[in-house]
Design a protein around this motif. Structure first.
Motif, short mmCIF file in Angstrom:
data_model
loop_
_atom_site.label_atom_id
_atom_site.label_comp_id
_atom_site.label_asym_id
_atom_site.label_seq_id
_atom_site.Cartn_x
_atom_site.Cartn_y
_atom_site.Cartn_z
N GLY A 182 0.83 -1.21 0.00
CA GLY A 182 0.00 0.00 0.00
C GLY A 182 0.85 1.25 0.00
O GLY A 182 1.21 1.75 1.05
N THR A 183 1.23 1.73 -1.18
CA THR A 183 2.26 2.78 -1.24
C THR A 183 1.73 4.21 -1.32
O THR A 183 2.51 5.14 -1.31
CB THR A 183 3.18 2.54 -2.47
N SER A 184 0.41 4.40 -1.41
CA SER A 184 -0.10 5.76 -1.66
C SER A 184 0.32 6.74 -0.56
O SER A 184 0.56 7.91 -0.82
CB SER A 184 -1.62 5.75 -1.82
N GLY A 185 0.41 6.25 0.68
CA GLY A 185 0.78 7.13 1.78
C GLY A 185 2.20 7.65 1.70
O GLY A 185 2.52 8.70 2.28
N MET A 186 3.07 6.92 0.97
CA MET A 186 4.46 7.39 0.81
C MET A 186 4.47 8.70 0.02
O MET A 186 5.07 9.69 0.43
CB MET A 186 5.29 6.34 0.06
N SER A 187 3.81 8.68 -1.14
CA SER A 187 3.81 9.89 -1.98
C SER A 187 2.95 10.99 -1.36
O SER A 187 3.18 12.17 -1.62
CB SER A 187 3.38 9.56 -3.41
N ALA A 188 1.99 10.62 -0.49
CA ALA A 188 1.24 11.64 0.25
C ALA A 188 2.17 12.38 1.20
O ALA A 188 2.20 13.61 1.26
CB ALA A 188 0.08 10.99 1.02
N ALA A 189 3.00 11.62 1.94
CA ALA A 189 3.95 12.23 2.87
C ALA A 189 4.95 13.12 2.12
O ALA A 189 5.40 14.15 2.64
CB ALA A 189 4.70 11.16 3.66
N MET A 190 5.30 12.73 0.88
CA MET A 190 6.23 13.53 0.08
C MET A 190 5.61 14.87 -0.34
O MET A 190 6.30 15.74 -0.88
CB MET A 190 6.64 12.76 -1.18
N ASN A 191 4.31 15.03 -0.09
CA ASN A 191 3.61 16.26 -0.44
C ASN A 191 2.98 16.93 0.78
O ASN A 191 1.98 17.64 0.67
CB ASN A 191 2.56 15.97 -1.52
N GLY A 192 3.58 16.69 1.95
CA GLY A 192 3.17 17.41 3.15
C GLY A 192 1.85 16.96 3.74
O GLY A 192 1.12 17.76 4.33
N SER A 193 1.54 15.65 3.59
CA SER A 193 0.32 15.10 4.18
C SER A 193 0.70 14.14 5.30
O SER A 193 1.74 13.49 5.22
CB SER A 193 -0.50 14.38 3.11
N VAL A 194 -0.15 14.05 6.31
CA VAL A 194 0.12 13.17 7.45
C VAL A 194 -0.66 11.87 7.28
O VAL A 194 -1.88 11.89 7.08
CB VAL A 194 -0.27 13.85 8.79
N ASN A 195 0.04 10.75 7.36
CA ASN A 195 -0.62 9.45 7.25
C ASN A 195 -1.44 9.15 8.50
O ASN A 195 -0.95 9.32 9.62
CB ASN A 195 0.42 8.34 7.04
N PHE A 196 -2.67 8.71 8.28
CA PHE A 196 -3.54 8.24 9.36
C PHE A 196 -4.01 6.86 8.92
O PHE A 196 -4.79 6.75 7.98
CB PHE A 196 -4.71 9.21 9.56
N SER A 197 -3.48 5.80 9.57
CA SER A 197 -3.58 4.48 8.96
C SER A 197 -3.79 3.38 9.99
O SER A 197 -3.40 3.51 11.15
CB SER A 197 -2.29 4.20 8.17
N PHE B 156 -2.49 -0.37 11.08
CA PHE B 156 -1.09 -0.83 11.16
C PHE B 156 -0.88 -1.99 10.20
O PHE B 156 -0.95 -3.16 10.58
CB PHE B 156 -0.79 -1.22 12.61
N ASP B 157 -0.63 -1.64 8.93
CA ASP B 157 -0.54 -2.67 7.89
C ASP B 157 0.44 -2.24 6.81
O ASP B 157 0.69 -1.04 6.62
CB ASP B 157 -1.94 -2.90 7.28
N GLY B 158 0.98 -3.22 6.08
CA GLY B 158 1.84 -2.93 4.93
C GLY B 158 3.09 -2.16 5.33
O GLY B 158 3.69 -2.38 6.38
N TRP B 159 3.48 -1.21 4.49
CA TRP B 159 4.72 -0.43 4.68
C TRP B 159 4.70 0.42 5.94
O TRP B 159 5.72 0.72 6.53
CB TRP B 159 4.97 0.47 3.47
N ILE B 160 3.47 0.80 6.36
CA ILE B 160 3.30 1.70 7.51
C ILE B 160 4.01 1.16 8.76
O ILE B 160 4.56 1.92 9.56
CB ILE B 160 1.78 1.92 7.79
N CYS B 161 4.01 -0.17 8.92
CA CYS B 161 4.63 -0.79 10.10
C CYS B 161 6.12 -0.45 10.19
O CYS B 161 6.69 -0.46 11.28
CB CYS B 161 4.46 -2.31 10.05
N GLU B 162 6.74 -0.16 9.06
CA GLU B 162 8.17 0.16 9.04
C GLU B 162 8.44 1.66 9.19
O GLU B 162 9.58 2.09 9.34
CB GLU B 162 8.81 -0.35 7.74
N PHE B 163 7.38 2.45 9.12
CA PHE B 163 7.50 3.91 9.07
C PHE B 163 6.97 4.58 10.34
O PHE B 163 7.49 5.59 10.80
CB PHE B 163 6.73 4.39 7.84
N ALA B 164 5.95 3.96 10.93
CA ALA B 164 5.09 4.68 11.88
C ALA B 164 5.74 5.01 13.21
O ALA B 164 6.33 4.15 13.86
CB ALA B 164 3.83 3.86 12.12
N LYS B 165 5.61 6.28 13.59
CA LYS B 165 5.86 6.73 14.95
C LYS B 165 4.64 7.58 15.32
O LYS B 165 4.56 8.76 14.95
CB LYS B 165 7.17 7.54 15.04
#
Length: 551
Positions: A447-462, A464-473
């Protein structure tokens, strides 16, 4: 004019990436004008080709030139979804002059190869196959008309054009790759062409690597052996030979398992997906260990460079001003499509990606009383935008999309956009303050859409699944819905629990921070931008493929 007789990647290669690789994918999202993709798989392979170009890797893409694309997402008179198919023409593709014949149903089908040069959109060389030729009868011409055709026989034929046709093309080009990389099992028919070419399963294995994107066995394509055989899928090998080669008896052929049995190396697309995949496939003997290479998106293509510049310079005023400009510009598109004029000062939540049941597009609207309270709050107002393409024959997903359209008619701050492709995807990421992602855990491979969202100043609200588990604080670079007990709870109870948590976090953490603590909000936005920059840029991913899969 490019010489296709002894094809070489037409730029100087970086020595560490000299291994020649042919990368097969059913879809590539390279750039908005080339509409040959449906969703995440295409976004991923498009970013991969862009990074291969940036890093100067010796890799070529093999795909299909879909005459009508996936579909064009329009509207009926009442604004509900209307799937339409229009012929696409592309002046920027080169005719290679190469034509090959692929046997389908024991009849020769002519296949023509088109070429997207690297400098056109800054991507690794891409070859696209088409059966839309006067030499073919009408039925054969239609094989490459619609991406993921709903007709079973048509879909099998598409897989054969990509797999057998793609492997034939690689030989015609004299490219001589060390490795054939199957991105998903769609091109698995190439195995049987390579059996004829290399002479044995052991030899084919030395040249084949495989990426699986699907965290559920049910999501992996299966077809009847006799239908596949009748359609010449096995390229002259008998059913009994194929059963012996793939170690799959019975009447059903599993495309992913066959690819795993023929691959020397295999990977999945996030660490969590690795655990799920190894559990899922672990009881099958004679498959390679499934490594994790987490998906990523191409920073150079997706990121807003101005936002990054102001962040690096510590210019908060310019940073905030830039984000306001990005929101205002994107809201013009929303207004044009829906007649809703959104306010850039207001917290904007966007849910936008492929519409599929497990992604739960309408989760936030399932408790109507809470939803109404949220969107009618004048103290801490919100705006909500939905977008995304359901599969055109997935009537369940289409009805969810349409129910959201009707819901949006009741509120001036709720909108549903159509035509969700690369361009709108980027604008909606820039429009969003909060990128909402709530798949049912653990069903999202990456689920990669949140990566490019973060690259455009958006905050992920998700969840706990997919790539997010490696990113989330949580509370530092994103917000996370606490995990429900997905093993014991029913699906309805999971949904209810996730929904309760989602509203709690929105009301107690997200809204107060956005409205009452601008500095803290900016810190969270910038932490996400910083953390996504290198770890989830596809340059890291393309490098890992060379280190782990192509070694």
């Amino acid at each position: 004019m490019t010489d296709f007789k002894n094809y070489k990647v037409p730029y100087e290669l970086a020595p560490e990436y000299s291994t020649a690789v042919a990368y097969f994918s059913m879809e590539f999202a390279i750039h908005q004008p080339l509409k040959i993709y449906s969703g995440g798989l295409g976004f991923l392979s498009g970013s991969h080709l862009r990074s291969a170009y940036e890093l100067k890797q010796n890799l070529i893409g093999i795909g299909i030139l879909w005459k009508y694309g996936y579909y064009d997402q329009g509207r009926n008179q009442d604004q509900t979804l209307k799937a339409e198919w229009y012929e696409k023409t592309y002046s920027f593709l080169q005719d290679t002059g190469i034509k090959i014949q692929v046997p389908v149903h024991n009849q020769p089908v002519w296949v023509k190869a088109w070429y997207l040069p690297p400098e056109t959109f800054e991507s690794a060389p891409l070859f696209l196959l088409s059966t839309d030729l006067p030499e073919n009868d009408y039925l054969s011409q239609t094989i490459t008309h619609k991406l993921y055709d709903a007709d079973t026989a048509a879909k099998i034929a598409q897989m054969m054009i990509l797999g057998i046709g793609g492997a034939m093309l690689v030989d015609e080009l004299n490219f001589n790759p060390k490795l054939y990389h199957l991105n998903e099992a769609h091109a698995g028919s190439s195995i049987y062409y390579l059996m004829k070419k290399f002479g044995s399963k052991d030899e084919v294995k030395k040249h084949l690597v495989f990426t699986t994107h699907t965290p559920e066995e049910a999501g992996n394509e299966k077809h009847d052996y006799f239908l596949l055989n009748k359609m010449s899928f096995f390229y002259g090998h008998s059913i009994s030979e194929v059963q012996a080669l793939t170690e799959m008896d019975g009447a059903v052929y599993n495309h992913s398992l066959a690819a795993l049995r023929f691959a020397s190396e295999a990977n999945c697309v996030s660490k969590l997906h690795g655990e799920v995949s190894r559990r899922m496939w672990g009881h099958y003997p004679n498959i390679p260990e499934i490594q994790s290479i987490t998906n990523a998106q191409n920073w150079k293509y997706w990121a807003d460079k101005q936002l990054y510049r102001y962040m690096e310079e510590g210019d908060n005023v310019a940073f905030d001003d830039r984000k306001m400009f990005l929101k205002r510009r994107a809201f013009e598109i929303v207004a044009d499509q829906t007649g809703k004029l959104f306010d850039p000062e207001v917290l904007t939540i966007v849910w936008a990606r492929r519409f599929a049941a497990y992604k739960r597009p309408d989760l936030i609207a399932q408790d109507l009383a809470k939803f109404q309270e949220l969107v009618e709050n004048t103290e801490q107002p919100v705006q909500i935008i939905w977008a995304g393409k359901p599969y055109p024959m997935d009537y369940g997903a289409i009805s969810v999309f349409n129910s959201l359209v009707h819901l949006s008619k009741r509120f001036k701050n709720v909108a549903v956009c159509v035509d969700y492709e690369l361009a709108l995807s980027k604008r909606l990421k820039q429009a969003s303050d909060v990128w909402l992602n709530n798949p049912r855990v653990p069903r999202e491979a990456s689920g990669t859409s949140g990566m490019s969202a973060a690259m455009n100043g958006s905050v992920n609200f998700s969840t706990f699944d997919g790539w997010i588990c490696e990113f989330a604080k949580h509370g530092e670079n994103c917000f996370i819905v606490p995990q429900a007990d997905y093993h014991t709870l029913s699906i309805q109870d999971q949904d209810n629990q996730d929904l309760d948590h989602l509203f709690e976090i929105l009301q107690n953490e997200i809204l107060p921070t956005y409205y009452d603590n601008k500095r803290k909000w900016r810190d969270i936005v910038q932490a996400g931008m910083h953390d996504v920059r290198h770890e989830f840029d596809s340059n890291r991913m393309a490098e890992e493929y060379y280190q782990k899969l192509y070694k």
